[in-house]
Design an enzyme around this catalytic site. Structure first.
Site, PDB file in Angstrom:
ATOM      1  N   HIS A 130       0.865  -1.178   0.000  1.00 28.44           N
ATOM      2  CA  HIS A 130       0.000   0.000   0.000  1.00 28.44           C
ATOM      3  C   HIS A 130       0.899   1.225   0.000  1.00 28.44           C
ATOM      4  CE1 HIS A 130      -3.662   2.361   0.716  1.00 28.44           C
ATOM      5  NE2 HIS A 130      -2.878   3.144   1.428  1.00 28.44           N
ATOM      6  N   CYS A 131       0.749   2.057  -1.029  1.00 29.37           N
ATOM      7  CA  CYS A 131       1.637   3.205  -1.208  1.00 29.37           C
ATOM      8  C   CYS A 131       0.950   4.481  -0.711  1.00 29.37           C
ATOM      9  CB  CYS A 131       2.012   3.354  -2.682  1.00 29.37           C
ATOM     10  SG  CYS A 131       3.104   4.757  -3.010  1.00 29.37           S
ATOM     11  N   PRO A 132       1.437   5.097   0.351  1.00 30.45           N
ATOM     12  CA  PRO A 132       0.809   6.332   0.843  1.00 30.45           C
ATOM     13  C   PRO A 132       0.970   7.499  -0.123  1.00 30.45           C
ATOM     14  CG  PRO A 132       2.835   5.869   2.056  1.00 30.45           C
ATOM     15  CD  PRO A 132       2.563   4.666   1.204  1.00 30.45           C
ATOM     16  N   TYR A 135      -1.817   6.988  -2.383  1.00 30.78           N
ATOM     17  CA  TYR A 135      -3.016   6.716  -1.588  1.00 30.78           C
ATOM     18  C   TYR A 135      -3.825   5.573  -2.211  1.00 30.78           C
ATOM     19  CZ  TYR A 135      -6.299   7.907   2.136  1.00 30.78           C
ATOM     20  OH  TYR A 135      -7.068   7.888   3.278  1.00 30.78           O
TER      21      TYR A 135
END
Length: 268
Positions: A130-132, A135
């Protein structure tokens, strides 16, 4: 290609920060006496327009990766489509049962290499991470676009770095000089930091793609039953060229259970 809207105010804020940073750096490169500004003033618009086109391309890829469906598991795999041939149906069901477990969060049967993302509240096929920054999850559907975004963004940053440096004149530094060049200095710093980050990220993801593995599988092999109990180190590896071709050019979701069964993976 399936799309998802921005999930809440968090997604809007992250994307607004990205757009703000991009526009701020562009202002720094074109408002100060950099090579791009001098070319623009001289009427030589080829390189400035090409640079802007690359920036727009990187922004487009960013929003594609950020908003598209990364490969959400929407329903149980067995219910996807009926199979008319009885023998084919039995073989297909046997392969599916090789590794399918019920997710403890969304209660769906996960296909192999899927993982539940608590941030997205979905199981994601061929889950990477999950890439912040975008998002969104990086999964089977958007992972190739994610790598393409990293590559284009890196080209933009490598071009912007010497351009920003060309506008800095250190012959007469003073407090007034610092105040005048603050935006360009900040632009250079942001570009330098993101260049290092993009080089590392692109190198890592090209390595993972060339070996047909994911960040989650690479970091947590000892926790993943279908890798821990397999007879080979990586049951999905088909060689660098075939792995890259499958990663970038496959236009369909892949039945990883079938590939796993071909190398003698154990039923778990």
């Amino acid at each position: 290609m399936a799309w998802r809207g921005a999930r809440g105010s968090g997604g809007f804020m992250v994307r607004a920060v990205y757009v703000g940073l991009t526009c701020g750096v562009l202002l720094g490169l074109f408002l100060y006496p950099t090579d791009l500004q001098r070319q623009e003033e001289q009427g030589d618009l080829l390189q400035p327009l090409l640079f802007l086109a690359l920036v727009l391309c990187s922004m487009l890829l960013y929003f594609v990766v950020s908003l598209m469906d990364p490969g959400y598991v929407e329903h149980d795999e067995e219910e996807k489509e009926p199979v008319s041939d009885e023998k084919e149906a039995m073989n297909s069901q046997e392969t599916l049962n090789l590794w399918l477990r019920r997710c403890g969060y969304c209660l769906l049967k996960q296909p192999m290499r899927a993982r539940h993302c608590q941030a997205c509240r979905h199981c994601v096929r061929r889950y990477d991470h999950h890439c912040p920054w975008i998002y969104n999850c990086v999964g089977e559907r958007n992972h190739p676009f994610f790598v393409a975004y990293l590559a284009v963004q890196l080209v933009v940053l490598l071009w912007a770095l010497p351009v920003a440096w060309s506008g800095l004149d250190f012959e007469h530094p003073s407090w007034a000089w610092f105040q005048y060049n603050l935006l360009l200095l900040l632009s250079f710093l942001v570009v330098a930091i993101f260049t290092v980050v993009m080089i590392l990220l692109l190198g890592c993801h090209l390595y993972l793609a060339s070996h047909n593995t994911t960040t989650w599988e690479f970091m947590s092999r000892h926790r993943i039953s279908y890798l821990r109990d397999c007879e080979v180190e990586n049951p999905f590896d088909r060689g660098i060229f075939l792995n890259l071709w499958q990663f970038f050019c496959a236009c369909r979701l892949i039945a990883w259970e079938t590939l796993y069964a071909e190398v003698g993976g154990h039923t778990v």
